[in-house]
Design a protein around this motif. Structure first.
Motif, PDB file in Angstrom:
ATOM      1  N   PHE A  13      -8.332  -2.936  -5.015  1.00 29.83           N
ATOM      2  CA  PHE A  13      -9.119  -1.993  -4.202  1.00 29.83           C
ATOM      3  C   PHE A  13      -8.286  -0.741  -3.898  1.00 29.83           C
ATOM      4  CE2 PHE A  13      -9.763  -0.467   0.170  1.00 29.83           C
ATOM      5  CZ  PHE A  13     -11.079  -0.017   0.108  1.00 29.83           C
ATOM      6  N   VAL A  14      -7.034  -0.935  -3.493  1.00 28.68           N
ATOM      7  CA  VAL A  14      -6.147   0.186  -3.169  1.00 28.68           C
ATOM      8  C   VAL A  14      -5.942   1.072  -4.399  1.00 28.68           C
ATOM      9  CG1 VAL A  14      -3.771   0.794  -2.538  1.00 28.68           C
ATOM     10  CG2 VAL A  14      -4.985  -1.006  -1.283  1.00 28.68           C
ATOM     11  N   VAL A  53       0.847  -1.202   0.000  1.00 28.21           N
ATOM     12  CA  VAL A  53       0.000   0.000   0.000  1.00 28.21           C
ATOM     13  C   VAL A  53       0.880   1.250   0.000  1.00 28.21           C
ATOM     14  CG1 VAL A  53      -1.679   1.360   1.326  1.00 28.21           C
ATOM     15  CG2 VAL A  53      -1.974  -1.118   1.118  1.00 28.21           C
ATOM     16  N   ASP A  54       1.897   1.264   0.857  1.00 26.35           N
ATOM     17  CA  ASP A  54       2.806   2.411   0.929  1.00 26.35           C
ATOM     18  C   ASP A  54       3.513   2.619  -0.410  1.00 26.35           C
ATOM     19  OD1 ASP A  54       2.061   2.666   3.561  1.00 26.35           O
ATOM     20  OD2 ASP A  54       3.824   1.634   4.362  1.00 26.35           O
ATOM     21  N   LEU A  55       3.880   1.517  -1.065  1.00 26.74           N
ATOM     22  CA  LEU A  55       4.522   1.590  -2.375  1.00 26.74           C
ATOM     23  C   LEU A  55       3.570   2.184  -3.413  1.00 26.74           C
ATOM     24  CD1 LEU A  55       7.219   0.716  -3.721  1.00 26.74           C
ATOM     25  CD2 LEU A  55       6.115  -1.456  -4.269  1.00 26.74           C
ATOM     26  N   PHE A  56       2.315   1.737  -3.374  1.00 30.52           N
ATOM     27  CA  PHE A  56       1.318   2.201  -4.342  1.00 30.52           C
ATOM     28  C   PHE A  56       0.982   3.681  -4.156  1.00 30.52           C
ATOM     29  CE2 PHE A  56      -1.052  -1.277  -6.756  1.00 30.52           C
ATOM     30  CZ  PHE A  56       0.075  -2.079  -6.843  1.00 30.52           C
ATOM     31  N   ARG A  57       1.159   4.190  -2.929  1.00 28.32           N
ATOM     32  CA  ARG A  57       0.872   5.610  -2.677  1.00 28.32           C
ATOM     33  C   ARG A  57       1.739   6.522  -3.552  1.00 28.32           C
ATOM     34  NH1 ARG A  57       1.456   5.561   3.017  1.00 28.32           N
ATOM     35  NH2 ARG A  57      -0.467   5.042   4.110  1.00 28.32           N
ATOM     36  N   GLY A  58       2.955   6.070  -3.845  1.00 23.38           N
ATOM     37  CA  GLY A  58       3.838   6.862  -4.678  1.00 23.38           C
ATOM     38  C   GLY A  58       3.712   6.566  -6.159  1.00 23.38           C
ATOM     39  N   ILE A  59       2.947   5.526  -6.504  1.00 29.21           N
ATOM     40  CA  ILE A  59       2.846   5.099  -7.901  1.00 29.21           C
ATOM     41  C   ILE A  59       1.518   5.479  -8.543  1.00 29.21           C
ATOM     42  CG2 ILE A  59       2.723   3.056  -9.402  1.00 29.21           C
ATOM     43  CD1 ILE A  59       4.709   1.704  -7.483  1.00 29.21           C
ATOM     44  N   ASP A  86     -12.408  -7.236   6.110  1.00 32.31           N
ATOM     45  CA  ASP A  86     -11.786  -7.114   7.440  1.00 32.31           C
ATOM     46  C   ASP A  86     -10.312  -6.728   7.316  1.00 32.31           C
ATOM     47  OD1 ASP A  86     -14.170  -7.757   8.624  1.00 32.31           O
ATOM     48  OD2 ASP A  86     -13.662  -9.860   9.007  1.00 32.31           O
ATOM     49  N   LEU A  87      -9.627  -7.322   6.346  1.00 35.38           N
ATOM     50  CA  LEU A  87      -8.216  -7.022   6.124  1.00 35.38           C
ATOM     51  C   LEU A  87      -8.047  -5.567   5.657  1.00 35.38           C
ATOM     52  CD1 LEU A  87      -5.293  -8.065   5.987  1.00 35.38           C
ATOM     53  CD2 LEU A  87      -5.786  -8.863   3.657  1.00 35.38           C
ATOM     54  N   GLN A  88      -8.889  -5.144   4.729  1.00 38.60           N
ATOM     55  CA  GLN A  88      -8.796  -3.782   4.207  1.00 38.60           C
ATOM     56  C   GLN A  88      -9.012  -2.736   5.293  1.00 38.60           C
ATOM     57  OE1 GLN A  88     -10.312  -4.794  -0.372  1.00 38.60           O
ATOM     58  NE2 GLN A  88     -11.667  -3.710   1.016  1.00 38.60           N
ATOM     59  N   GLN A  89      -9.866  -3.060   6.268  1.00 39.27           N
ATOM     60  CA  GLN A  89     -10.149  -2.113   7.354  1.00 39.27           C
ATOM     61  C   GLN A  89      -8.924  -1.854   8.210  1.00 39.27           C
ATOM     62  OE1 GLN A  89     -13.056  -0.918   6.039  1.00 39.27           O
ATOM     63  NE2 GLN A  89     -13.735  -0.642   8.126  1.00 39.27           N
ATOM     64  N   GLN A  90      -7.965  -2.778   8.202  1.00 39.29           N
ATOM     65  CA  GLN A  90      -6.754  -2.629   9.014  1.00 39.29           C
ATOM     66  C   GLN A  90      -5.637  -1.887   8.298  1.00 39.29           C
ATOM     67  OE1 GLN A  90      -5.706  -6.381  11.253  1.00 39.29           O
ATOM     68  NE2 GLN A  90      -7.328  -7.242   9.978  1.00 39.29           N
ATOM     69  N   LEU A  91      -5.835  -1.594   7.005  1.00 36.85           N
ATOM     70  CA  LEU A  91      -4.810  -0.926   6.223  1.00 36.85           C
ATOM     71  C   LEU A  91      -4.894   0.583   6.357  1.00 36.85           C
ATOM     72  CD1 LEU A  91      -5.053  -3.046   2.958  1.00 36.85           C
ATOM     73  CD2 LEU A  91      -3.310  -3.237   4.743  1.00 36.85           C
ATOM     74  N   LYS A  92      -3.763   1.243   6.235  1.00 38.64           N
ATOM     75  CA  LYS A  92      -3.706   2.706   6.284  1.00 38.64           C
ATOM     76  C   LYS A  92      -3.482   3.225   4.868  1.00 38.64           C
ATOM     77  CE  LYS A  92      -1.697   2.504  10.898  1.00 38.64           C
ATOM     78  NZ  LYS A  92      -0.477   2.732  11.719  1.00 38.64           N
ATOM     79  N   LEU A  93      -4.562   3.708   4.260  1.00 34.40           N
ATOM     80  CA  LEU A  93      -4.464   4.236   2.901  1.00 34.40           C
ATOM     81  C   LEU A  93      -3.997   5.682   2.912  1.00 34.40           C
ATOM     82  CD1 LEU A  93      -7.591   2.808   1.059  1.00 34.40           C
ATOM     83  CD2 LEU A  93      -5.237   2.076   0.877  1.00 34.40           C
TER      84      LEU A  93
END
Length: 476
Positions: free
Chosen positions: A300-301, A269-275, A469-476
């Motif tokens: 989804f991300v 997710v952190d990688l995708f934030r820059g891409i 449930d997994l997505q809810q734990q991610l920090k977008l």
């Protein structure tokens, strides 16, 4: 802001001491910068209190100019790059170019390749100055234009990243004229190179760009691609090379030292934030095709970070599994009639399930039950044959080329791909699952209705629940 006050403001930052050291260096080098804590609104509408600093940087472009900028420091700094904007005054217009979008957001190779401790705020600002000296990001407005610009300024003040009607001066036209079918593959690992070779072998696109985000000089597969000069393939580290792509394939995965499965996904997710914001900026009408792991979550991300319509963000999903499933039914089990309506759906991995998009009409209920029982046995045999067959890079690459071919040539062919499943099979959450969809030039044209099967629906709902449930734990 005094050092002690700044330290208190950074109380919720994960790496406060490292961040403080960086900010002190910035303050010493650029004393005109002012620091403050404000609320930043992300693309998905979520908000977070973040430190930001603003001021001007000196740029020589014939004359000397002071270019106003604003940098937002994420709470995971220095392991995540800042979010950078121009901050024009009311008599300045934004000159949209390869490093600046219409909202004033700044895109630089330095940001995309951000890696602590090599990357620093001072280094970023130096590259910013260098790029602005090649192409000024702002221009003077006439008096009549100033009123229109004030609307944009009020928008920028809120620091959101949605659409705007602001008509900025564009400098991006013409880069890819004459290239009607262009594909960009992001990531130069084994999967990325496999996708490039498969697309080239199937002659799917007029041009393929491989974005190599790794550090250092070209090595391994990318070097071999350059040595043997694969036709119509360009290798680049600059996101601007992806401009005007029809399809952007995401193959990157984080290689960090994650301890848990959640940490692995958060790294992606952190990688995708820059891409994702960068590729969405350069190819605003592209279809995003996600092959990164886990495909359902990363699709989804990508959807959230790009703000693209759901039809233009899809994952490779169970396309490869479905093609194999149909092949086994047709060629090994001689069940060609069943194969044309057979699909593998749901979640990639152990929780995938065979399903059907239509049923043959039978005379009575007894015959119907017998037909379903026979079909289930054949499906189970096919899945057993496929058991243990992994998804090698080259086989996924061929699957990606197959999907890209259907999209670029507007084939309206059915594929089992990861698509937004909300509203299907009583799923109420925003999750992506593999379902049979008709693909065309705009991505998903239509979702094909599955035959009603309580076992399949139960499996899909279970997968949707665990993914959500997994997505809810991610920090977008």
């Amino acid at each position: 802001m005094a050092e002690e006050a700044l330290r208190r403001q950074l109380g919720k930052y994960k790496f406060r001491d490292l961040t403080m050291e960086e900010l002190k260096n910035v303050s010493m080098t650029y004393p005109n910068f002012t620091f403050s804590m404000n609320t930043y609104t992300f693309k998905d509408g979520s908000q977070k209190d973040l430190l930001n600093f603003s001021g001007t940087v000196p740029v020589k472009y014939g004359n000397s100019y002071n270019i106003p900028i604003c940098l937002w420091i994420l709470d995971s700094h220095p392991f995540a790059p800042p979010i950078c904007f121009l901050k024009p005054t009311s008599n300045m217009g934004i000159a949209v170019g390869k490093h600046v979008d219409a909202q004033g957001r700044i895109y630089l190779p330095y940001l995309q390749n951000w890696s602590h401790p090599k990357s620093t705020l001072i280094g970023l600002i130096k590259e910013m100055i260098s790029k602005f000296e090649e192409e000024l990001p702002l221009y003077s407005l006439s008096y009549s234009d100033a009123a229109r610009q004030s609307e944009l300024l009020s928008y920028i003040a809120k620091i959101t990243e949605g659409e705007t009607d602001m008509k900025s001066r564009s400098k991006t036209g013409g880069r890819n004229e004459g290239c009607s079918n262009k594909i960009t593959v992001v990531g130069a690992g084994d999967l990325g190179i496999a996708c490039v070779l498969a697309v080239a072998a199937k002659d799917v696109a007029d041009k393929v760009v491989l974005l190599d985000l790794s550090e250092g000089a070209a090595k391994g597969g990318t070097m071999d691609l350059e040595i043997f000069a694969v036709p119509n393939v360009e290798i680049s580290k600059d996101f601007s090379a992806s401009a005007d792509s029809k399809v952007v394939v995401l193959t990157v995965n984080s290689l960090g030292n994650a301890q848990t499965y959640l940490d692995v996904i958060q790294g992606n997710v952190d990688l995708f934030r820059g891409i994702i914001p960068a590729v969405a900026h350069y190819s605003q009408n592209a279809v995003l095709l996600v092959a990164s792991y886990p495909v359902e979550v990363m699709t989804f991300v990508s959807w959230k970070l790009s703000s693209f319509p759901k039809s233009r963000v899809i994952g490779v999903g169970a396309n490869l599994d479905s093609e194999r499933f149909q092949y086994v039914l047709t060629n090994l089990l001689k069940a060609e009639v069943l194969a044309k309506d057979a699909w593998v759906v749901g979640e990639q991995g152990e929780d995938k399930v065979p399903s059907w998009t239509s049923c043959n009409v039978v005379a009575n209920q007894t015959e119907a039950m017998a037909a379903c029982d026979s079909r289930e046995k054949v499906a189970n045999r096919a899945m057993e044959i496929l058991k243990g067959r992994g998804q090698r890079s080259w086989s996924v690459g061929l699957s990606v080329a197959d999907l890209a071919d259907s999209i670029l040539k507007d084939k309206r062919k059915v594929h089992s791909v990861s698509t937004l499943a909300k509203g299907c099979c009583s799923i109420n959450s925003e999750v992506f699952l593999s379902l049979p969809c008709i693909l065309g030039s705009s991505g998903v044209v239509e979702m094909v209705r599955l035959e009603e099967d309580p076992l399949v629906q139960e499996k899909l709902q279970s997968s949707a629940g665990s993914i959500h449930d997994l997505q809810q734990q991610l920090k977008l």
